[in-house]
Write an enzyme that holds these catalytic residues in place. Structure first.
Site, short mmCIF file in Angstrom:
data_model
loop_
_atom_site.label_atom_id
_atom_site.label_comp_id
_atom_site.label_asym_id
_atom_site.label_seq_id
_atom_site.Cartn_x
_atom_site.Cartn_y
_atom_site.Cartn_z
N GLU A 42 48.46 12.41 80.26
CA GLU A 42 47.62 11.34 79.73
C GLU A 42 47.39 10.30 80.82
O GLU A 42 48.32 9.90 81.51
CB GLU A 42 48.32 10.70 78.53
CG GLU A 42 47.52 9.61 77.85
CD GLU A 42 48.16 9.23 76.51
OE1 GLU A 42 48.46 10.16 75.75
OE2 GLU A 42 48.36 8.04 76.28
N TYR A 74 41.28 5.24 75.45
CA TYR A 74 39.99 4.63 75.13
C TYR A 74 40.16 3.14 74.92
O TYR A 74 40.80 2.71 73.95
CB TYR A 74 39.45 5.28 73.86
CG TYR A 74 38.14 4.73 73.35
CD1 TYR A 74 36.95 5.03 74.00
CD2 TYR A 74 38.09 3.95 72.19
CE1 TYR A 74 35.74 4.56 73.51
CE2 TYR A 74 36.88 3.48 71.70
CZ TYR A 74 35.71 3.79 72.36
OH TYR A 74 34.51 3.34 71.88
N GLY A 133 43.27 3.71 65.63
CA GLY A 133 43.44 2.68 66.63
C GLY A 133 44.20 1.48 66.11
O GLY A 133 44.45 1.35 64.90
N ASP A 134 44.58 0.61 67.04
CA ASP A 134 45.35 -0.59 66.71
C ASP A 134 44.47 -1.83 66.78
O ASP A 134 43.50 -1.88 67.54
CB ASP A 134 46.51 -0.76 67.69
CG ASP A 134 47.51 0.38 67.61
OD1 ASP A 134 47.78 0.82 66.47
OD2 ASP A 134 48.00 0.83 68.66
N HIS A 177 54.08 6.49 60.60
CA HIS A 177 53.29 5.36 61.07
C HIS A 177 53.82 4.08 60.43
O HIS A 177 54.25 4.08 59.27
CB HIS A 177 51.82 5.56 60.69
CG HIS A 177 50.88 4.62 61.37
ND1 HIS A 177 50.64 3.35 60.89
CD2 HIS A 177 50.13 4.76 62.49
CE1 HIS A 177 49.77 2.74 61.69
NE2 HIS A 177 49.44 3.57 62.67
N GLN A 204 53.02 10.49 68.54
CA GLN A 204 53.47 9.26 69.19
C GLN A 204 54.61 9.62 70.13
O GLN A 204 55.29 10.64 69.94
CB GLN A 204 53.96 8.30 68.11
CG GLN A 204 54.42 6.94 68.61
CD GLN A 204 54.92 6.10 67.45
OE1 GLN A 204 55.76 6.56 66.67
NE2 GLN A 204 54.41 4.90 67.31
#
Length: 332
Positions: A42, A74, A133-134, A177, A204
């Site tokens: 990554e 991203y 996304g966060d 999550h 994760q």
């Protein structure tokens, strides 16, 4: 899944996507000739020229070592999304690495997401990792969706398929999550994303193999068909206490007690941590983690590199996954 908004409205057929369509990374993993088990990496979009040079040095190393694919984050940590497109386009154009472009639902309206998906197609990308996304600024904070946007990753998976002919993956969370009610709810969310058309998931960052195995078992208990899709463990060798503390802060997951204590002792009590000792503990722990994952039959090992190659290279060497000729010697 209960509580989901209505599915995204069907879009008109945009016609063929640009560039040559790459095979799914699932096929890429199956065809890998890397010793023992395939691996992938990554990258983050670089913020300056020095970081960009480091990224492409690392890309060269991992290309030589036969990485199955490379995922590009991203808009991470406030970086402009255009940088992600630039990196992915260069990976397509100048390397033999198979790129996965990440895309998050947080923030933009559907129209903008649609444009971004088509832009990926235009630069030759066929594999996308779809994430909710966060929230910007505070990853663990509350998030208010755009009034014309999406709420869930499942919707983004469907939107990507509606825009063009893509292979899509999603995220999974071995410890659940942080927004899930419980592990059963988290498993329901994952299987919903897979049923929507995702071909695999990447977890994760993993620190306990048992959490991975329980996730795999939970998915199998809920939906045997979806359990056949690869669950790829996300990994990152620890090389500094500052780094690992930031990881814990962003993920909301704690380190195993034994590892936390070993890292603390290695760092020492002085004003400056003993980086070499911390690194030795971190590389050793990552190697042991990977050995057990391989023994448990994982489809691939996915390393978050922070755009460096050295730590991942050391783990791969420990796993006998680096050619004895010295190909891919760590240069960054």
């Amino acid at each position: 899944m209960s509580g989901y908004p209505d599915p995204v409205t069907q879009l008109p057929d945009p016609g063929p996507t640009g560039g040559e369509r790459h095979p799914s990374i699932v096929d890429r993993i199956a065809a890998s000739t890397t010793p023992r088990v395939p691996f992938s990496v990554e990258f983050y979009p670089p913020r300056d020229e020095a970081a960009e040079e480091r990224l492409w040095r690392a890309a060269s190393v991992f290309s030589e070592l036969g990485a199955a694919f490379v995922s590009v984050t991203y808009g991470a940590a406030g970086s402009p999304r255009a940088r992600t497109v630039k990196v992915v386009e260069r990976v397509v154009r100048e390397t033999d690495l198979r790129p996965i472009a990440r895309l998050t639902a947080v923030g933009p309206p559907v129209a903008e997401l649609r444009e971004m998906i088509q832009l990926y197609a235009d630069v030759g990308v066929s594999n996308i990792l779809a994430l909710r996304g966060d929230p910007p600024g505070d990853p663990l904070g509350d998030w208010t969706p755009h009034p014309d946007g999406l709420h869930y990753a499942e919707e983004l998976v469907r939107l990507i398929h509606e825009v063009g002919d893509f292979h899509v993956g999603v995220a999974s969370f071995p410890e659940g999550h942080y927004r899930a009610r419980d592990l059963d709810h988290d498993t329901e969310v994952l299987t919903t994303k897979l049923r929507a058309g995702a071909e695999y998931s990447i977890t994760q960052m993993l620190r306990d193999v048992d959490h991975y195995l329980r996730l795999r078992d939970r998915v199998a208990a809920v939906d045997a068909e979806q359990a056949a899709k690869p669950i790829i463990p996300g990994l990152m060798p620890v090389t500094s206490l500052r780094q690992v503390r930031r990881m814990v802060e962003l993920s909301g997951c704690e380190l195993p007690a034994g590892l936390s204590e070993r890292l603390r002792r290695a760092a020492g009590d002085g004003p400056e941590e003993n980086r070499a000792a911390v690194r030795e503990v971190g590389i050793g722990f990552a190697t042991q983690l990977c050995e057990r994952l391989i023994a448990e039959g994982v489809p691939c090992l996915h390393f978050n590199t922070l755009n460096f190659s050295r730590a991942t290279h050391e783990v791969l060497t420990n796993l006998s996954m680096v050619p004895s000729t010295g190909v891919g010697a760590a240069r960054s």
